[in-house]
Design a protein around this motif. Structure first.
Motif, PDB file in Angstrom:
ATOM      1  N   ALA A 460       0.787  -1.541  -0.272  1.00 24.77           N
ATOM      2  CA  ALA A 460      -0.072  -0.585   0.209  1.00 24.77           C
ATOM      3  C   ALA A 460       1.129   1.313   0.320  1.00 24.77           C
ATOM      4  CB  ALA A 460      -1.231   0.723   1.189  1.00 24.77           C
ATOM      5  N   ASP A 461       1.736   1.231   0.664  1.00 25.57           N
ATOM      6  CA  ASP A 461       3.158   2.454   0.370  1.00 25.57           C
ATOM      7  C   ASP A 461       3.493   2.342  -0.976  1.00 25.57           C
ATOM      8  OD1 ASP A 461       4.189   4.522   2.489  1.00 25.57           O
ATOM      9  OD2 ASP A 461       6.368   3.542   2.060  1.00 25.57           O
ATOM     10  N   LEU A 462       3.237   1.939  -1.511  1.00 32.37           N
ATOM     11  CA  LEU A 462       3.750   2.320  -3.013  1.00 32.37           C
ATOM     12  C   LEU A 462       2.978   2.738  -3.653  1.00 32.37           C
ATOM     13  CD1 LEU A 462       6.383  -1.484  -3.027  1.00 32.37           C
ATOM     14  CD2 LEU A 462       6.944   0.819  -2.815  1.00 32.37           C
ATOM     15  N   ALA A 463       1.431   2.634  -3.691  1.00 26.23           N
ATOM     16  CA  ALA A 463       0.488   3.420  -4.063  1.00 26.23           C
ATOM     17  C   ALA A 463       0.395   4.768  -4.918  1.00 26.23           C
ATOM     18  CB  ALA A 463      -0.482   3.773  -3.018  1.00 26.23           C
ATOM     19  N   GLY A 464      -0.082   4.676  -6.349  1.00 25.62           N
ATOM     20  CA  GLY A 464       1.158   5.298  -7.167  1.00 25.62           C
ATOM     21  C   GLY A 464       2.077   5.465  -8.026  1.00 25.62           C
ATOM     22  N   VAL A 465       2.948   4.391  -7.668  1.00 22.77           N
ATOM     23  CA  VAL A 465       4.075   3.506  -7.929  1.00 22.77           C
ATOM     24  C   VAL A 465       3.929   2.877  -8.581  1.00 22.77           C
ATOM     25  CG1 VAL A 465       6.530   3.257  -7.324  1.00 22.77           C
ATOM     26  CG2 VAL A 465       6.001   4.942  -6.571  1.00 22.77           C
ATOM     27  N   ILE A 466       3.253   1.340  -8.304  1.00 20.48           N
ATOM     28  CA  ILE A 466       3.122   0.212  -8.388  1.00 20.48           C
ATOM     29  C   ILE A 466       1.442  -0.027  -8.592  1.00 20.48           C
ATOM     30  CG2 ILE A 466       3.118  -2.346  -7.890  1.00 20.48           C
ATOM     31  CD1 ILE A 466       5.771  -1.618  -8.249  1.00 20.48           C
ATOM     32  N   ASP A 467       1.199  -0.168  -9.924  1.00 20.96           N
ATOM     33  CA  ASP A 467      -0.396  -0.311 -10.167  1.00 20.96           C
ATOM     34  C   ASP A 467      -0.686  -1.731 -10.201  1.00 20.96           C
ATOM     35  OD1 ASP A 467      -2.748   0.420 -10.991  1.00 20.96           O
ATOM     36  OD2 ASP A 467      -1.750   2.020 -12.745  1.00 20.96           O
ATOM     37  N   PRO A 468      -1.718  -1.901  -8.704  1.00 18.48           N
ATOM     38  CA  PRO A 468      -2.616  -3.103  -8.502  1.00 18.48           C
ATOM     39  C   PRO A 468      -3.295  -3.510 -10.439  1.00 18.48           C
ATOM     40  CG  PRO A 468      -3.087  -1.316  -7.511  1.00 18.48           C
ATOM     41  CD  PRO A 468      -2.649  -1.000  -8.532  1.00 18.48           C
ATOM     42  N   ALA A 469      -3.718  -2.368 -10.713  1.00 16.98           N
ATOM     43  CA  ALA A 469      -4.352  -2.965 -12.500  1.00 16.98           C
ATOM     44  C   ALA A 469      -3.955  -2.406 -13.608  1.00 16.98           C
ATOM     45  CB  ALA A 469      -5.125  -1.199 -12.740  1.00 16.98           C
ATOM     46  N   ILE A 470      -2.139  -3.102 -13.501  1.00 16.26           N
ATOM     47  CA  ILE A 470      -1.565  -3.298 -14.333  1.00 16.26           C
ATOM     48  C   ILE A 470      -0.454  -4.797 -13.945  1.00 16.26           C
ATOM     49  CG2 ILE A 470       1.043  -2.438 -16.091  1.00 16.26           C
ATOM     50  CD1 ILE A 470       0.121   0.477 -15.001  1.00 16.26           C
ATOM     51  N   LYS A 471      -1.057  -5.729 -14.158  1.00  9.93           N
ATOM     52  CA  LYS A 471      -0.678  -6.841 -14.387  1.00  9.93           C
ATOM     53  C   LYS A 471       0.937  -7.147 -14.545  1.00  9.93           C
ATOM     54  CE  LYS A 471      -0.452 -12.074 -16.160  1.00  9.93           C
ATOM     55  NZ  LYS A 471      -1.044 -12.440 -17.252  1.00  9.93           N
ATOM     56  N   ASP A 472       1.751  -6.229 -15.430  1.00  9.66           N
ATOM     57  CA  ASP A 472       3.441  -5.907 -14.943  1.00  9.66           C
ATOM     58  C   ASP A 472       4.049  -5.606 -14.357  1.00  9.66           C
ATOM     59  OD1 ASP A 472       3.072  -7.135 -17.902  1.00  9.66           O
ATOM     60  OD2 ASP A 472       3.839  -5.527 -18.988  1.00  9.66           O
ATOM     61  N   ASP A 473       3.181  -5.122 -13.864  1.00 12.30           N
ATOM     62  CA  ASP A 473       4.080  -4.763 -12.294  1.00 12.30           C
ATOM     63  C   ASP A 473       3.928  -5.161 -10.561  1.00 12.30           C
ATOM     64  OD1 ASP A 473       3.544  -1.388 -14.197  1.00 12.30           O
ATOM     65  OD2 ASP A 473       2.600   0.040 -11.923  1.00 12.30           O
ATOM     66  N   ALA A 474       3.310  -6.483 -11.090  1.00 11.96           N
ATOM     67  CA  ALA A 474       3.302  -6.955 -10.115  1.00 11.96           C
ATOM     68  C   ALA A 474       4.880  -7.639 -10.694  1.00 11.96           C
ATOM     69  CB  ALA A 474       2.527  -8.086 -10.488  1.00 11.96           C
ATOM     70  N   ASN A 475       5.175  -7.580 -11.277  1.00 15.36           N
ATOM     71  CA  ASN A 475       6.898  -8.508 -11.182  1.00 15.36           C
ATOM     72  C   ASN A 475       7.628  -6.969 -11.231  1.00 15.36           C
ATOM     73  OD1 ASN A 475       8.885 -10.589 -12.091  1.00 15.36           O
ATOM     74  ND2 ASN A 475       9.028 -10.365 -14.139  1.00 15.36           N
ATOM     75  N   LEU A 476       7.763  -5.843 -10.599  1.00 15.79           N
ATOM     76  CA  LEU A 476       8.646  -4.430 -11.123  1.00 15.79           C
ATOM     77  C   LEU A 476       8.418  -4.211  -9.580  1.00 15.79           C
ATOM     78  CD1 LEU A 476       7.656  -3.161 -14.163  1.00 15.79           C
ATOM     79  CD2 LEU A 476       9.091  -3.969 -14.015  1.00 15.79           C
ATOM     80  N   GLY A 477       8.673  -5.441  -8.621  1.00 11.89           N
ATOM     81  CA  GLY A 477       8.765  -4.300  -7.388  1.00 11.89           C
ATOM     82  C   GLY A 477      10.005  -4.709  -6.618  1.00 11.89           C
ATOM     83  N   PHE A 478      10.252  -4.506  -5.519  1.00  9.16           N
ATOM     84  CA  PHE A 478      11.090  -5.168  -4.496  1.00  9.16           C
ATOM     85  C   PHE A 478      12.055  -5.771  -4.994  1.00  9.16           C
ATOM     86  CE2 PHE A 478       8.683  -3.205  -0.795  1.00  9.16           C
ATOM     87  CZ  PHE A 478       9.149  -1.522  -1.636  1.00  9.16           C
ATOM     88  N   GLU A 479      13.341  -5.616  -6.082  1.00  5.66           N
ATOM     89  CA  GLU A 479      14.166  -6.629  -5.665  1.00  5.66           C
ATOM     90  C   GLU A 479      15.340  -6.729  -5.198  1.00  5.66           C
ATOM     91  OE1 GLU A 479      14.442  -8.328  -9.109  1.00  5.66           O
ATOM     92  OE2 GLU A 479      12.874  -8.189  -9.794  1.00  5.66           O
ATOM     93  N   GLY A 480      15.961  -5.794  -4.217  1.00  3.87           N
ATOM     94  CA  GLY A 480      16.882  -6.220  -3.867  1.00  3.87           C
ATOM     95  C   GLY A 480      17.131  -5.476  -2.449  1.00  3.87           C
ATOM     96  N   ILE A 481      17.634  -5.758  -1.352  1.00  6.36           N
ATOM     97  CA  ILE A 481      17.673  -5.370   0.004  1.00  6.36           C
ATOM     98  C   ILE A 481      18.405  -5.315   0.591  1.00  6.36           C
ATOM     99  CG2 ILE A 481      17.076  -7.873   0.893  1.00  6.36           C
ATOM    100  CD1 ILE A 481      15.218  -6.878   2.993  1.00  6.36           C
ATOM    101  N   THR A 482      19.173  -4.409   1.782  1.00  7.48           N
ATOM    102  CA  THR A 482      20.549  -4.448   2.352  1.00  7.48           C
ATOM    103  C   THR A 482      19.921  -3.368   3.815  1.00  7.48           C
ATOM    104  OG1 THR A 482      22.683  -3.849   2.211  1.00  7.48           O
ATOM    105  CG2 THR A 482      21.266  -2.903   1.508  1.00  7.48           C
ATOM    106  N   TRP A 483      20.791  -3.788   4.317  1.00 10.21           N
ATOM    107  CA  TRP A 483      20.527  -3.438   6.231  1.00 10.21           C
ATOM    108  C   TRP A 483      21.628  -2.351   6.186  1.00 10.21           C
ATOM    109  CZ3 TRP A 483      23.689  -3.277  10.998  1.00 10.21           C
ATOM    110  CH2 TRP A 483      23.204  -2.773  12.290  1.00 10.21           C
ATOM    111  N   VAL A 484      21.703  -1.261   7.054  1.00  5.78           N
ATOM    112  CA  VAL A 484      21.874  -0.352   7.137  1.00  5.78           C
ATOM    113  C   VAL A 484      22.022   0.534   8.666  1.00  5.78           C
ATOM    114  CG1 VAL A 484      22.735   2.336   6.084  1.00  5.78           C
ATOM    115  CG2 VAL A 484      22.310   0.860   4.819  1.00  5.78           C
ATOM    116  N   PRO A 485      23.385   0.770   9.147  1.00  5.98           N
ATOM    117  CA  PRO A 485      23.001   1.113  10.879  1.00  5.98           C
ATOM    118  C   PRO A 485      23.160   2.056  11.276  1.00  5.98           C
ATOM    119  CG  PRO A 485      25.650   0.660  10.222  1.00  5.98           C
ATOM    120  CD  PRO A 485      24.451   0.226   8.699  1.00  5.98           C
ATOM    121  N   ASP A 486      22.138   2.006  12.031  1.00  4.38           N
ATOM    122  CA  ASP A 486      21.680   3.955  12.502  1.00  4.38           C
ATOM    123  C   ASP A 486      22.699   4.997  12.657  1.00  4.38           C
ATOM    124  OD1 ASP A 486      18.928   3.710  12.402  1.00  4.38           O
ATOM    125  OD2 ASP A 486      18.897   2.589  14.543  1.00  4.38           O
ATOM    126  N   ALA A 487      23.396   4.543  13.430  1.00  5.09           N
ATOM    127  CA  ALA A 487      25.355   5.324  13.548  1.00  5.09           C
ATOM    128  C   ALA A 487      25.686   5.668  12.389  1.00  5.09           C
ATOM    129  CB  ALA A 487      26.116   4.038  14.603  1.00  5.09           C
TER     130      ALA A 487
END
Length: 789
Positions: A460-487
């Motif tokens: 839901a936070d990606l509303a306006g970026v990922i369009d649920p009405a567009i089928k191809d958008d379902a395959n254009l979501g989050f591809e990467g993840i990494t953790w960055v320390p607060d410090a």
């Protein structure tokens, strides 16, 4: 197949020439020349004890280098050659750190030779993020790595009379061959067209004879020439060997046994590299890059049992990219068909080297499967211990059947708690609906299935970026993840976009001690989230623009406080490095895909820590969401010292706070984007004084810039702007212009015309930065900390 690349270089070193070092130079009796048009830097050692520099006199007369000055840009040294430093014709001179203790060179440095006046530039060499141990001029006058050190002697390939031996043929290699049409291709890696008309060729059993050249005999610079073999090539194994006209000097050869070099071709992937593959299609007369990105046939013959779809979304690299700062020739890093699973074929979508053990790497498939890999020599293999021999299935919360619950798991990172954090962009049982979330798994869970301990659904936070009405958008979501320390974030003044203030970790109770940065494929952006420990909330803190239109992976580099944003084949496999800047992250530099790595669907990226560095490099692994010849992992190296500079504001420094109209000044700037072009402008009436390109450390220099005589006396400003956006000032410094003295009977300095000359792009090493920062009239300056070489 047994491919080889044999290069025999002929050298002609004439004995008896007077080779001199410091001790012998003083005895020269001929009148030395007054100028040095043929003095060159001949050899450099930057990783020695001590470092040293060798100069060579290519002229036909002795040369007096007394009083000449050697400077290094990074350590800021300046050493002056003593009296009676005379180089005979064709002779060399060695200046070492033993005699000159200040002479210390670094990675990414610039060595400059100045005439005795201390300003006239004679020669300079700039090198990348590597030590030159040892490097020198080859016969073509190019700075290359030398296999042996030759201080005080001519380099291999240099004639005794100072005339280089012609080994330009070494730029030619056999790049592709097929037995289907008895055809082969030559590639010229050099900058000069080469005519091979009198060269000879044979196969595995015949005498070398004239080339069969239906397309001519010239191999263009960085281009290709297709030839026919002058003997038929056997499908069961044969060879193509290429010789100079003497019939004995072997330029290159390719030998294959027990297999057929058809259909398609045996191809170097990339061009001119040592990585031979059997490509399904041929590419004669053009780069092998596209063929190498397609289907690969098993070199042992027959079909690869786990071959899946080749890369199909081939796109150009990100504009403005720099050469990959490490190995260009990447190697296979897994066993063939290692990653097939019950749900899907061979592929790997995401990678992460375990921060607690650099010999462990986690690999996730986008068909809900994860592997624990361990390092075995040059390869990463499946860990046979603790139930990880064939990896483990991943499911959504509450599910138990991995065939019915199939999270599209695209990337993985190890959190500070040791748990595995995995992104999804949809449920593969319902592919047309976006489901962008993060799943947390305990890798110590027993059994063949890992059940998530939490899920953060941010669709839901990606509303306006990922369009649920567009089928191809379902395959254009989050591809990467990494953790960055607060410090690391608070130290750089990271801004919480949701509050408009500096990020305060205490605002997000229970989120741990860092943020997760997620890479969204559709727009190439990174999204930073504070994830509550219980999975109840995910609060977006910031959005980071990488500048790339698509993105496949992101990695936090704790050794350098940088984010590495990685693209797949849709952006040519480019890599963008981002640094903390102005409360967020900004592009530090862009790297091209290594030339020896095909433009595959490279979605995973794992960067080894600096603790694993050997000989100044460390490993990088990329994974193919598909496979190339049944392999999905490709490994190369990257320099451990990339010359990263911690955050500094862009600044301008002038050699003087004032200048007479018609006079000259030097302009220096730092804190810029490496490799970008900038315009230097004098205001108030805009007058462009010159343009220059920032070096690898984000610095530029314009020396001897002429301030037009027509500029009125008074207060002015010198500004630096991006050449593509001259209206936006990045940094500036004040400059006072004084009126030129007017002699009787003249019309003043302005009588010589207005803009007599504009600034010349010069190496920063011409004047050390340490001197500049203390110069009279220094403008806005920044404080930088460069990582040691």
């Amino acid at each position: 197949m047994v491919p080889r690349n044999t290069l025999i270089k002929t050298t002609a070193i004439v004995l008896g020439i007077a080779l001199t070092t410091l001790g012998g130079a003083a005895g020269a009796s001929a009148d030395p020349t007054a100028s040095a048009p043929s003095l060159r830097i001949n050899e450099i050692e930057t990783d020695g004890s001590p470092d040293w520099v060798e100069l060579i006199n290519f002229s036909a007369d002795p040369l007096d280098a007394s009083g000449y000055v050697l400077t290094g840009s990074l350590n800021g040294f300046s050493v002056t050659l003593p009296a009676n430093t005379v180089l005979p014709a064709g002779g060399v001179y060695v200046a070492s750190g033993t005699q000159f203790p200040a002479l210390k060179l670094k990675k990414g440095d610039t060595l400059t030779v100045l005439a005795a006046d201390g300003t006239t530039r004679i020669d300079a060499q700039t090198w990348g993020d590597t030590h030159l141990s040892t490097s020198g001029l080859n016969s073509a006058g190019e700075l290359v790595h030398l296999d042996i050190k030759t201080p005080g002697e001519l380099n291999p390939g240099q004639g005794g009379d100072g005339t280089p031996v012609d080994d330009s043929y070494s730029a030619i290699s056999i790049n592709e061959v097929t037995s289907e049409s008895d055809t082969y291709e030559l590639f010229n890696s050099g900058d000069t067209d080469l005519d091979v008309a009198d060269w000879l060729q044979n196969d595995s059993s015949h005498t070398p004879s004239a080339l069969d050249a239906p397309n001519g005999t010239v191999v263009p610079a960085h281009g290709f020439l297709t030839l026919n073999s002058n003997q038929g090539l056997s499908k069961d194994g044969d060879a193509v060997r290429l010789y100079l006209s003497d019939g004995t000097t072997l330029v290159d050869e390719i030998v294959w046994t027990g297999m057929d070099a058809q259909p398609g071709s045996l191809s170097r992937c990339g061009d001119g590299s040592e990585n031979w593959l059997h490509t399904e299609r041929d590419s004669f007369g053009e780069s092998n890059a596209t063929a190498c990105s397609g289907r690969i046939i098993d070199l042992s013959g027959g079909a690869v049992p786990c071959q899946t779809e080749p890369a199909s979304d081939l796109g150009a690299e990100q504009p403005g990219g720099l050469t990959w700062p490490g190995s260009q020739d990447w190697k296979v890093a897994d066993n063939q068909c290692q990653f097939t699973s019950a749900v899907s074929g061979q592929d790997v979508s995401g990678l992460d080297i375990d921060p607690n053990d650099p010999d462990v790497m986690w690999a996730v498939k986008n068909k809900n499967h994860v592997y624990r890999l361990i390092k075995d020599g040059d390869r990463w293999v499946k860990d046979p211990a603790d139930g990880w021999a064939e990896g483990k299935d991943l499911v959504f919360p509450g599910a138990t059947d991995p065939t019915a619950s199939q999270p599209d798991t695209e990337s993985i990172t190890v959190g500070p708690d040791g748990f595995l954090y995995v992104t999804t962009e949809r449920d593969n049982k319902n592919k047309s609906v976006a489901l962008d979330s993060v799943l947390r798994f305990d890798p110590n869970e027993a059994g063949g299935i890992l059940h998530p301990t939490a899920q953060w659904n941010v669709t839901a936070d990606l509303a306006g970026v990922i369009d649920p009405a567009i089928k191809d958008d379902a395959n254009l979501g989050f591809e990467g993840i990494t953790w960055v320390p607060d410090a690391a974030l608070t130290a750089s003044g990271f801004v919480d976009e949701s509050t408009g203030r500096a990020y305060d970790p205490s605002d997000y109770e229970g989120h741990g001690d860092g943020l997760f940065f997620l890479a969204l494929e559709k727009n190439g952006n990174l999204y930073a989230y504070a994830l509550s420990g219980d999975g109840a909330s995910a609060h977006r803190i910031a959005t980071v623009t990488t500048g790339m239109p698509r993105i496949a992976e992101v990695q936090w580099d704790a050794d350098n406080d940088r984010l590495w944003a990685v693209a797949d084949d849709s952006v040519g496999g480019s890599v963008t490095v981002l640094k903390a800047d102005a409360g967020g992250f900004a592009v530090d530099r862009v790297y091209n895909r290594p030339t020896g790595l095909a433009n595959l669907n490279l979605e995973g990226f794992a960067l080894a820590p600096d603790s694993t560095c050997v000989d100044g490099v460390k490993q990088v692994v990329r994974s193919d969401d598909g496979n190339n010849g049944g392999h999905s992992l490709w490994a190369g190296t990257v320099s451990c010292d990339l010359g990263f500079v911690d955050h500094i504001d862009a600044s301008v420094t002038l050699s003087s706070a004032s200048v007479t109209a018609g006079g000259t000044i030097d302009v220096f700037a730092s804190g810029l984007t490496p490799g970008a072009a900038y315009a230097v402008v004098l205001h108030s009436d805009p007058i462009t004084l010159g343009t220059a390109t920032a070096d690898a450390t984000g610095r530029l220099a314009l020396t001897r810039v002429t301030v037009p005589a027509s500029v009125p006396a008074g207060a002015h400003t010198v500004t630096v702007s991006a050449a593509v956006d001259p209206s936006t000032v990045i940094a500036s410094a004040p400059l006072t212009v004084t009126a030129a003295a007017t002699a009787p009977g003249t019309s003043g300095a302005g009588s010589r015309g207005s803009l007599a000359a504009t600034g010349a792009d010069a190496p920063v090493g011409l004047v050390t930065f340490a001197l500049l920062l203390g110069a009279v009239g220094a403008g806005l300056t920044g404080i930088s900390r460069r990582r040691s070489a």
